[in-house]
Design a protein around this motif. Structure first.
Motif, PDB file in Angstrom:
ATOM      1  N   GLU A  37      62.391  52.836  61.747  1.00 44.07           N
ATOM      2  CA  GLU A  37      61.963  52.558  60.385  1.00 44.07           C
ATOM      3  C   GLU A  37      60.920  51.439  60.355  1.00 44.07           C
ATOM      4  N   THR A  38      59.956  51.559  59.460  1.00 39.96           N
ATOM      5  CA  THR A  38      59.020  50.462  59.206  1.00 39.96           C
ATOM      6  C   THR A  38      59.196  50.003  57.763  1.00 39.96           C
ATOM      7  N   TRP A  39      59.221  48.675  57.605  1.00 42.13           N
ATOM      8  CA  TRP A  39      59.486  48.062  56.302  1.00 42.13           C
ATOM      9  C   TRP A  39      58.335  47.131  55.938  1.00 42.13           C
ATOM     10  N   LEU A  40      58.059  47.037  54.664  1.00 43.93           N
ATOM     11  CA  LEU A  40      57.056  46.118  54.151  1.00 43.93           C
ATOM     12  C   LEU A  40      57.640  45.411  52.936  1.00 43.93           C
ATOM     13  N   ASP A  41      57.792  44.108  53.051  1.00 45.71           N
ATOM     14  CA  ASP A  41      58.389  43.309  51.965  1.00 45.71           C
ATOM     15  C   ASP A  41      59.749  43.868  51.546  1.00 45.71           C
ATOM     16  N   GLY A  42      60.538  44.276  52.537  1.00 44.76           N
ATOM     17  CA  GLY A  42      61.885  44.759  52.269  1.00 44.76           C
ATOM     18  C   GLY A  42      61.977  46.197  51.801  1.00 44.76           C
TER      19      GLY A  42
END
Length: 228
Positions: free
Chosen positions: A133-138
């Motif tokens: 998974e990739t996350w950005l700002d949660g």
């Protein structure tokens, strides 16, 4: 050639008997045991809503050997900035559902019908299917999932909600596999996107030979011990 109809027995015809487009068999089920037998023989399910289960073994086969990964200059800059947080097996269900939803929102047909999603979620709970998974700002903004046997990762699908999110997930997966001899990422069918990242087509016969070596090799610790 005739397309084979599967019975309740967990047996597949030889992949070499597939049609020119890769279609090998029809029917059967999506039980964990059948799916694992299929993957061990280089076969995977892929079908549209409202149709019977179709089983494929294409020739040639698109594969990515970890040491052949190509990272563009722009992607290197993204990785260096550390913009994304990357996790493993923390949101498997969310990843596979997002892979389906993104395609539907684009007006494209998806093979990720509800029974397929449930089938791979069962494999995940058994420790055979995994996600990155990739996350950005949660917020979950990209990722991929697939089946892992031995030192083979059978990539099933990936998605991005923001630019480069799925590419970052793939790079992190490759980095985990790079040090393993005989490691293979099976990309199944050819796409220009994956070719630009170093994937290449090989004859099915070569893929099957490599597969029978790699799936029986021990796998060092790569994945978390919990299932999400």
């Amino acid at each position: 050639m005739a397309i084979f109809s599967l019975s309740k027995d967990l047996v597949f015809p030889p992949p070499e008997l597939a049609e020119p487009d890769g279609l090998l068999a029809i029917g059967g089920d999506l039980s964990p045991r059948r799916l694992l037998v299929a993957y061990r023989h280089g076969i995977f399910p892929w079908y549209a809503p409202g149709t019977p289960i179709l089983w494929w073994s294409p020739d040639p086969r698109l594969v990515l050997f970890p040491r052949e990964l190509k990272i563009s200059h722009s992607l290197r800059r993204v990785l260096k900035k550390g913009r994304f947080q990357v996790t493993y097996d923390t949101a498997f269900r969310d990843v596979i559902e997002a892979c389906a939803l993104v395609r539907l929102r684009k007006g494209e047909e998806t093979w990720l019908v509800p029974e397929m999603i449930e089938a791979y979620h069962r494999l995940h709970r058994l420790g055979a299917a995994h996600s990155v998974e990739t996350w950005l700002d949660g917020r979950l903004v990209g990722g991929l999932y697939g089946v892992a046997l031995g030192r083979v990762f059978f990539g099933e699908s990936m998605f991005s909600l923001v630019s480069d999110a799925s590419k970052v997930a793939l790079v992190h997966l490759v980095e985990r596999l790079r040090a393993l001899d005989e490691a293979i990422i099976d990309c199944q069918v050819s796409t220009e996107h994956l070719k630009r990242m170093g994937a290449r087509e090989i004859p099915r016969s070569e893929f099957l030979q490599r597969l029978q070596v790699a799936i029986f090799l021990p796998t060092p610790y790569l994945w978390p011990t919990h299932a999400a």
